[in-house]
Design a protein around this motif. Structure first.
Motif, PDB file in Angstrom:
ATOM      1  N   HIS A   1      -1.994   0.809  -7.638  1.00 50.31           N
ATOM      2  CA  HIS A   1      -0.861   1.084  -6.535  1.00 50.31           C
ATOM      3  C   HIS A   1       0.299   1.177  -7.224  1.00 50.31           C
ATOM      4  CE1 HIS A   1      -3.171  -0.193  -2.773  1.00 50.31           C
ATOM      5  NE2 HIS A   1      -3.782   0.759  -3.513  1.00 50.31           N
TER       6      HIS A   1
ATOM      7  N   HIS B   1      -2.276   8.479  -5.406  1.00 52.52           N
ATOM      8  CA  HIS B   1      -3.240   7.580  -4.956  1.00 52.52           C
ATOM      9  C   HIS B   1      -4.460   7.824  -4.665  1.00 52.52           C
ATOM     10  CE1 HIS B   1      -3.405   4.194  -1.580  1.00 52.52           C
ATOM     11  NE2 HIS B   1      -4.155   3.801  -2.670  1.00 52.52           N
TER      12      HIS B   1
ATOM     13  N   GLU C   1       0.925  -1.258   0.153  1.00 47.33           N
ATOM     14  CA  GLU C   1      -0.019  -0.050   0.051  1.00 47.33           C
ATOM     15  C   GLU C   1       0.780   1.144  -0.115  1.00 47.33           C
ATOM     16  OE1 GLU C   1      -3.816   1.612   0.066  1.00 47.33           O
ATOM     17  OE2 GLU C   1      -3.440  -0.438   0.287  1.00 47.33           O
TER      18      GLU C   1
END
Length: 295
Positions: free
Chosen positions: A202, A235, A173
């Motif tokens: 990601h 993101h 992440e």
């Protein structure tokens, strides 16, 4: 080298990809209503983000409720991936806390307890995997200490998963201690049965590998795959067509490796229009697949 050259030459039209929709993109709906929308749209499964309003794992009679969920998923013909990214389920004042990296031993134990409850849900419903992440080290925590805490917690989660016959998958992440697929490899070296929860978006944020390349590279370790659009370096989960994701390349790579797990659409900011986004996303993916095979 362009990732398009090896991926689009010979997609496997005989292989059928299976799609799921993540309930964090339907947070304004009751869980059963969301499940019905997902099933009616034609998805093969659901990526269920356990939360206070969507099958709270800490609510009373977990065993009974897990059995009811399993029965409902069977009735709707939906497979299951359990997601663990609820923002304020464990602490109403701190997003995602406590984690496996929290300095408090009680906090880390609370996260492990939560993840084990998620494994119980997955086991009861015969789900494919539980996807979880590491967490963000708090200020003042040395990197070595954070890694020690992480590995301790992952070993506990993996042991509980083995006891239940459930697959545990670690998701890199952006911004967390395990941020890249190389970071995953570091953990997996210590916990060999740990699978990879690969969020292809990601990879655009970290710029570590082209998404289709990572799909091929980690084909034998994939526990689940998430797919959405995303802009490079940002993101933010976006609807298909609004970012830089080469969706056909990723789909072609998934066909190439004959990926049999659920490919999960994660659009966590789309809850206000989930009733339209759920079918719209699947239509986009199926059309992209048809275009691959028509080349």
């Amino acid at each position: 080298m362009s990732e398009l050259l090896p991926t689009r030459s010979a997609p496997d039209s005989a292989h059928r990809l299976r799609y799921a929709y993540n309930t964090n993109g339907a947070s304004n709906h009751r869980l059963d209503d969301a499940l019905v929308l997902i099933a009616e749209a034609g998805y093969d499964g659901v990526a269920l983000t356990l939360d206070h309003h969507h099958h709270d794992p800490f609510a009373p009679d977990a065993t009974g409720r897990n059995a009811q969920l399993a029965a409902r998923l069977r009735e709707l013909g939906l497979g299951l991936v359990v997601e663990t990214g609820a923002r304020y389920l464990l602490d109403p004042r701190q997003k995602h806390e406590p984690t496996l990296l929290t300095p408090s031993s009680a906090g880390r134990a609370r996260r492990v307890e939560f993840l084990i409850r998620c494994l119980d849900v997955c086991a009861a419903a015969e789900g494919e995997t539980v996807s979880f992440w590491a967490g963000v080290p708090q200020p003042g925590v040395a990197s070595g200490q954070a890694w020690d805490w992480l590995l301790e917690g992952v070993h506990q989660v993996a042991a509980a998963a083995r006891e239940r016959g459930v697959v545990a998958s670690l998701e890199p992440e952006p911004g967390m201690l395990v941020e890249t697929v190389d970071d995953y490899c570091r953990v997996q070296a210590a916990v060999p049965d740990l699978r990879l929860a690969l969020d292809t978006g990601h990879l655009l944020v970290t710029n570590e590998r082209p998404p289709a390349t990572a799909v091929r590279e980690f084909a034998s370790q994939l526990g689940t795959v998430a797919l959405e659009d995303m802009r490079r370096g940002v993101h933010e989960h976006l609807p298909f067509g609004e970012g830089d994701m080469d969706v056909p390349a990723v789909l072609s790579a998934l066909h190439e490796i004959r990926f049999a797990g659920l490919v999960c659409v994660e659009l966590s900011r789309e809850s206000p229009r989930a009733h339209t986004m759920i079918p719209q996303a699947l239509t986009y993916l199926r059309q992209a697949e048809r275009q691959l095979f028509s080349v």
